[in-house]
Every structure is written in structure tokens, then in C-alpha cells.
Design a protein around this motif. Sequence first.
Motif, mmCIF file in Angstrom:
data_model
loop_
_atom_site.group_PDB
_atom_site.id
_atom_site.type_symbol
_atom_site.label_atom_id
_atom_site.label_comp_id
_atom_site.label_asym_id
_atom_site.label_seq_id
_atom_site.Cartn_x
_atom_site.Cartn_y
_atom_site.Cartn_z
ATOM 1 N N LYS A 196 4.442 10.772 12.038
ATOM 2 C CA LYS A 196 3.133 10.722 12.678
ATOM 3 C C LYS A 196 2.181 9.791 11.917
ATOM 4 O O LYS A 196 2.388 9.514 10.737
ATOM 5 C CB LYS A 196 2.538 12.135 12.740
ATOM 6 C CG LYS A 196 3.409 13.100 13.530
ATOM 7 C CD LYS A 196 2.817 14.498 13.527
ATOM 8 C CE LYS A 196 3.688 15.464 14.310
ATOM 9 N NZ LYS A 196 3.130 16.842 14.313
ATOM 10 N N PRO A 197 1.123 9.299 12.577
ATOM 11 C CA PRO A 197 0.129 8.460 11.892
ATOM 12 C C PRO A 197 -0.503 9.227 10.732
ATOM 13 O O PRO A 197 -0.707 10.444 10.816
ATOM 14 C CB PRO A 197 -0.900 8.174 12.992
ATOM 15 C CG PRO A 197 -0.146 8.341 14.268
ATOM 16 C CD PRO A 197 0.844 9.447 14.012
ATOM 17 N N GLY A 198 -0.794 8.528 9.631
ATOM 18 C CA GLY A 198 -1.353 9.193 8.451
ATOM 19 C C GLY A 198 -2.381 8.333 7.752
ATOM 20 O O GLY A 198 -3.056 7.505 8.385
ATOM 21 N N MET A 199 -2.480 8.492 6.440
ATOM 22 C CA MET A 199 -3.455 7.763 5.638
ATOM 23 C C MET A 199 -2.752 6.719 4.788
ATOM 24 O O MET A 199 -1.601 6.870 4.427
ATOM 25 C CB MET A 199 -4.223 8.727 4.731
ATOM 26 C CG MET A 199 -5.031 9.778 5.457
ATOM 27 S SD MET A 199 -5.964 10.829 4.314
ATOM 28 C CE MET A 199 -4.632 11.715 3.506
ATOM 29 N N SER A 200 -3.492 5.650 4.447
ATOM 30 C CA SER A 200 -2.935 4.590 3.627
ATOM 31 C C SER A 200 -4.029 3.974 2.775
ATOM 32 O O SER A 200 -5.210 3.991 3.151
ATOM 33 C CB SER A 200 -2.308 3.513 4.526
ATOM 34 O OG SER A 200 -1.917 2.385 3.769
ATOM 35 N N THR A 201 -3.630 3.448 1.610
ATOM 36 C CA THR A 201 -4.586 2.658 0.831
ATOM 37 C C THR A 201 -4.795 1.322 1.545
ATOM 38 O O THR A 201 -4.073 0.990 2.486
ATOM 39 C CB THR A 201 -4.073 2.424 -0.602
ATOM 40 O OG1 THR A 201 -2.762 1.822 -0.533
ATOM 41 C CG2 THR A 201 -3.950 3.744 -1.356
ATOM 42 N N LEU A 202 -5.790 0.556 1.103
ATOM 43 C CA LEU A 202 -6.178 -0.667 1.825
ATOM 44 C C LEU A 202 -6.187 -1.882 0.911
ATOM 45 O O LEU A 202 -7.101 -2.705 0.952
ATOM 46 C CB LEU A 202 -7.558 -0.471 2.465
ATOM 47 C CG LEU A 202 -7.660 0.651 3.499
ATOM 48 C CD1 LEU A 202 -9.104 0.853 3.922
ATOM 49 C CD2 LEU A 202 -6.788 0.348 4.714
ATOM 50 N N MET A 203 -5.145 -1.997 0.086
ATOM 51 C CA MET A 203 -5.050 -3.133 -0.816
ATOM 52 C C MET A 203 -4.473 -4.349 -0.088
ATOM 53 O O MET A 203 -3.658 -4.216 0.820
ATOM 54 C CB MET A 203 -4.175 -2.772 -2.020
ATOM 55 C CG MET A 203 -4.723 -1.642 -2.860
ATOM 56 S SD MET A 203 -3.568 -1.141 -4.159
ATOM 57 C CE MET A 203 -3.529 -2.627 -5.169
ATOM 58 N N ASN A 239 0.805 -1.216 0.000
ATOM 59 C CA ASN A 239 0.000 0.000 0.000
ATOM 60 C C ASN A 239 0.841 1.271 0.000
ATOM 61 O O ASN A 239 1.982 1.282 0.469
ATOM 62 C CB ASN A 239 -0.922 0.005 1.231
ATOM 63 C CG ASN A 239 -2.024 -1.012 1.115
ATOM 64 O OD1 ASN A 239 -2.987 -0.804 0.397
ATOM 65 N ND2 ASN A 239 -1.880 -2.144 1.800
ATOM 66 N N ARG A 240 0.252 2.333 -0.518
ATOM 67 C CA ARG A 240 0.857 3.660 -0.482
ATOM 68 C C ARG A 240 0.364 4.406 0.749
ATOM 69 O O ARG A 240 -0.770 4.212 1.173
ATOM 70 C CB ARG A 240 0.520 4.433 -1.762
ATOM 71 C CG ARG A 240 1.112 3.782 -3.001
ATOM 72 C CD ARG A 240 0.791 4.545 -4.280
ATOM 73 N NE ARG A 240 1.359 3.863 -5.423
ATOM 74 C CZ ARG A 240 2.601 4.057 -5.883
ATOM 75 N NH1 ARG A 240 3.366 4.949 -5.303
ATOM 76 N NH2 ARG A 240 3.071 3.384 -6.899
ATOM 77 N N PHE A 241 1.213 5.246 1.306
ATOM 78 C CA PHE A 241 0.834 5.970 2.523
ATOM 79 C C PHE A 241 1.358 7.396 2.452
ATOM 80 O O PHE A 241 2.272 7.710 1.688
ATOM 81 C CB PHE A 241 1.387 5.268 3.771
ATOM 82 C CG PHE A 241 2.870 5.382 3.948
ATOM 83 C CD1 PHE A 241 3.412 6.373 4.761
ATOM 84 C CD2 PHE A 241 3.744 4.501 3.320
ATOM 85 C CE1 PHE A 241 4.789 6.489 4.930
ATOM 86 C CE2 PHE A 241 5.117 4.609 3.485
ATOM 87 C CZ PHE A 241 5.644 5.605 4.286
ATOM 88 N N ASN A 242 0.752 8.267 3.236
ATOM 89 C CA ASN A 242 1.273 9.617 3.410
ATOM 90 C C ASN A 242 0.917 10.113 4.801
ATOM 91 O O ASN A 242 -0.121 9.735 5.358
ATOM 92 C CB ASN A 242 0.762 10.571 2.322
ATOM 93 C CG ASN A 242 -0.715 10.845 2.436
ATOM 94 O OD1 ASN A 242 -1.144 11.789 3.084
ATOM 95 N ND2 ASN A 242 -1.528 9.987 1.821
ATOM 96 N N SER A 243 1.794 10.927 5.360
ATOM 97 C CA SER A 243 1.585 11.463 6.703
ATOM 98 C C SER A 243 2.461 12.702 6.857
ATOM 99 O O SER A 243 2.832 13.325 5.859
ATOM 100 C CB SER A 243 1.935 10.401 7.764
ATOM 101 O OG SER A 243 3.285 10.008 7.644
ATOM 102 N N SER A 244 2.789 13.045 8.078
ATOM 103 C CA SER A 244 3.643 14.205 8.334
ATOM 104 C C SER A 244 4.752 13.784 9.300
ATOM 105 O O SER A 244 4.697 12.691 9.885
ATOM 106 C CB SER A 244 2.829 15.358 8.922
ATOM 107 O OG SER A 244 2.189 14.946 10.117
ATOM 108 N N PHE A 245 5.750 14.658 9.462
ATOM 109 C CA PHE A 245 6.852 14.312 10.360
ATOM 110 C C PHE A 245 7.360 15.537 11.102
ATOM 111 O O PHE A 245 7.131 16.679 10.700
ATOM 112 C CB PHE A 245 7.996 13.642 9.591
ATOM 113 C CG PHE A 245 8.794 14.580 8.724
ATOM 114 C CD1 PHE A 245 9.919 15.238 9.216
ATOM 115 C CD2 PHE A 245 8.430 14.815 7.408
ATOM 116 C CE1 PHE A 245 10.660 16.095 8.416
ATOM 117 C CE2 PHE A 245 9.165 15.670 6.594
ATOM 118 C CZ PHE A 245 10.283 16.310 7.109
ATOM 119 N N GLU A 246 8.075 15.265 12.192
ATOM 120 C CA GLU A 246 8.799 16.293 12.942
ATOM 121 C C GLU A 246 10.263 15.874 12.995
ATOM 122 O O GLU A 246 10.580 14.685 13.075
ATOM 123 C CB GLU A 246 8.256 16.432 14.365
ATOM 124 C CG GLU A 246 6.879 17.051 14.452
ATOM 125 C CD GLU A 246 6.423 17.224 15.901
ATOM 126 O OE1 GLU A 246 7.182 16.794 16.807
ATOM 127 O OE2 GLU A 246 5.334 17.762 16.111
#
Length: 343
Positions: A171-178, A155-162
Motif C-alpha cells: 500500500k502507499p506509505g511514507m518516504s523521505t524526500l532526498m 530514499n527510505r520508505f515504509n508502508s503496509s502490505f496485504e
Amino acid sequence: MKKVQFLVAILLVSLSGFAQETIKLKIKENKVPCVGVAPMECLQVKEGSNKDWTFFYDSIEGFEYEPSFTYKLKVEKTKKSGNLPADASAYNYKLKKVISKKKAKTSKVSQTTNLDIFNKKLVLTELNGQKISKGSIYFELNDSDKTVSGKSGINRFNSSFEFKNNELIIKPGMSTLMAGDPKSMELENEFSNAIQSPFKVIQIGNEVKFINVKTNKVEMIFNIPTTNDIWTFIDGKEWKLFMLENVGKDFGNASIQFNVTENKVSGNNGCNRFFGNYKTTSDEIIFDSLGTTRMACKDEESKETERKMMHYLNNSTLRFDVAEQTLNFYKDDKLVMMFGLQF
């Protein structure tokens, strides 16, 4: 009769109004990898009063997106009629007004550290002491807006970081659900759990080590591919076109192939064979002296594929990258063609 016609006109207006509405969209300053009909890049949007960013798989007629700017738009959303394919959007979107366009704030991350890991592809090569050879897990840290985008295996994901004091927190983010095969899913889960830890980051050349802050152990090792690594992977393979101008489908014989030793390119544009030269610097490529065979196209779709594909290849400087098993070409930061590795 006039009265009947008047009532019919009112009914038609009412029906069209029912299928149409005006919405407000907030557009984030960067696109992220996503999967629609095929892997692509999506805008991130908030519709109305929604608080969470979501992928936007469609296009907005009349809207010219420019990276590094946030937007507030007024958009006309119209429901499509008739029988639609299962993978097609149910709506058309048309720009009514740009309410605001603002330059996104730039982070100073890369200016406050000697690490050279930002805005570059980091490919996982070792996880918890185990070598990873497929190159299926990777991500990029974008220091302009502190976002992370990549692929966790399936799956592909995206989020943010510090990033503070040489310590990285994703940080926790979004992901596809394949779904995938059991081994790949197990590896993906292991990586997804590991990446949530705070890390100290050490870079030696193109090797980047992530050291778990709590255990002080090297938990992950990444490699930053060099230009030579990328072209060694591209060389001699047949890459089949599966996305053109954000439309993903089977484009028949359309494909491209490179001979790195001779700086030659060849392939099929949907109707005809093409051939020529290319030159490259860093992540840009220029095609030169392209020629084609002169066979007539059998259908309009193939003819249109040929026209668009040759438009981008002829006398055009494109940016390119490789993401696992896809070869991607960009024009003015817009993803215009994607090719998949042909086995």
C-alpha cells in the motif's frame, strides 16, 4: 524589594510554562529506517488527535521502548533555549506517564504460505528485465504487523502490505524526500511505480520473483542475501563510525575492519587502535580477547567515544546487519552503532 522579587519569580514561572506543554503520543509497535543527521531507526508516533503516523527523530527521557508493543504516553515537551544547530531538535521530551502498553496483534502471514520471504531483506536484482547491480533498492516484509520498510534507491520508505492467496499488495506509505543524481532518481521512480502493482510471488531458493497480476510478466526479481554473501561484502573493508547511541556526527578516526578468513577484528575506537577475535552465528556476533593500545585521549569527546564503543564490543553479543553501505550493530533490538563504508 520583596514585592519585586515576587513579581520576578512569577515572570520566570510564566516564561518557563510558555516554553513547556504536556502532550499525548501514540507509539507504534515497530521502528522503521529513517534519515536524520545520519541513517537511523525512528519510532512512529501520532501526536494528540493526528491521524497519520510520523517519524519521531528524538528520544524521550525516561521511556524504555519495547518492540511489538503499542503505547499511549503522556509526555512533557519543552522548547530548548539558545542558538541550536540546524540539524538539532528544537524540543526536549520527558515521560510523565505511560497511559497504556499493549501487545500488538500478530499476523499469521508466514504460517499460511510456504514462502520464506518474511522478516528478511529482499534486495532488488532485476527490474523490468534490466539487471540491477548496486544493491541500493531493498525492503523487508514484517509479518508481525504487516509493515514494509526499506530503501527505494535514494530514499527510505515504509508502508503496509496485504498478502492473500499468494498475492502481495504493498500500500502507499511514507518516504523521505532526498534528491540524487538523475540516473538514481530515474531508477527510484521506476521502482516506486512498479511496486504499487499487485503481484504473485514465486520463490526458488534465495531468488524471489514478483509477477504482475495484470500482465502476468515477471516485473521484479529479488535476492535474499545469505550469511556468506554478507560477510564477503564486509570482509577487508574499512567501516567508519558515524552513529553512536542515536547520535550521528563525525567521530574522527573511529572505525572497524574484519578479516573473515582469520576471524580477526581491528580498528580505532576514537583514541586507540583495538584488535582481537570474533565469532558469529547467523545475525549475531561476539567479540573476544580484545586488546588496545594505551595512548591518552586528547579530548573528552574522543574519550567518551572510546568508552562507549568498547563497552559494546567487550564481552557483548550484538545483532548485526548490512544495509547497502552501512554496517549496523544492535543491542537488545536497539540500534547502538552504525558504520559507513570508507572509500
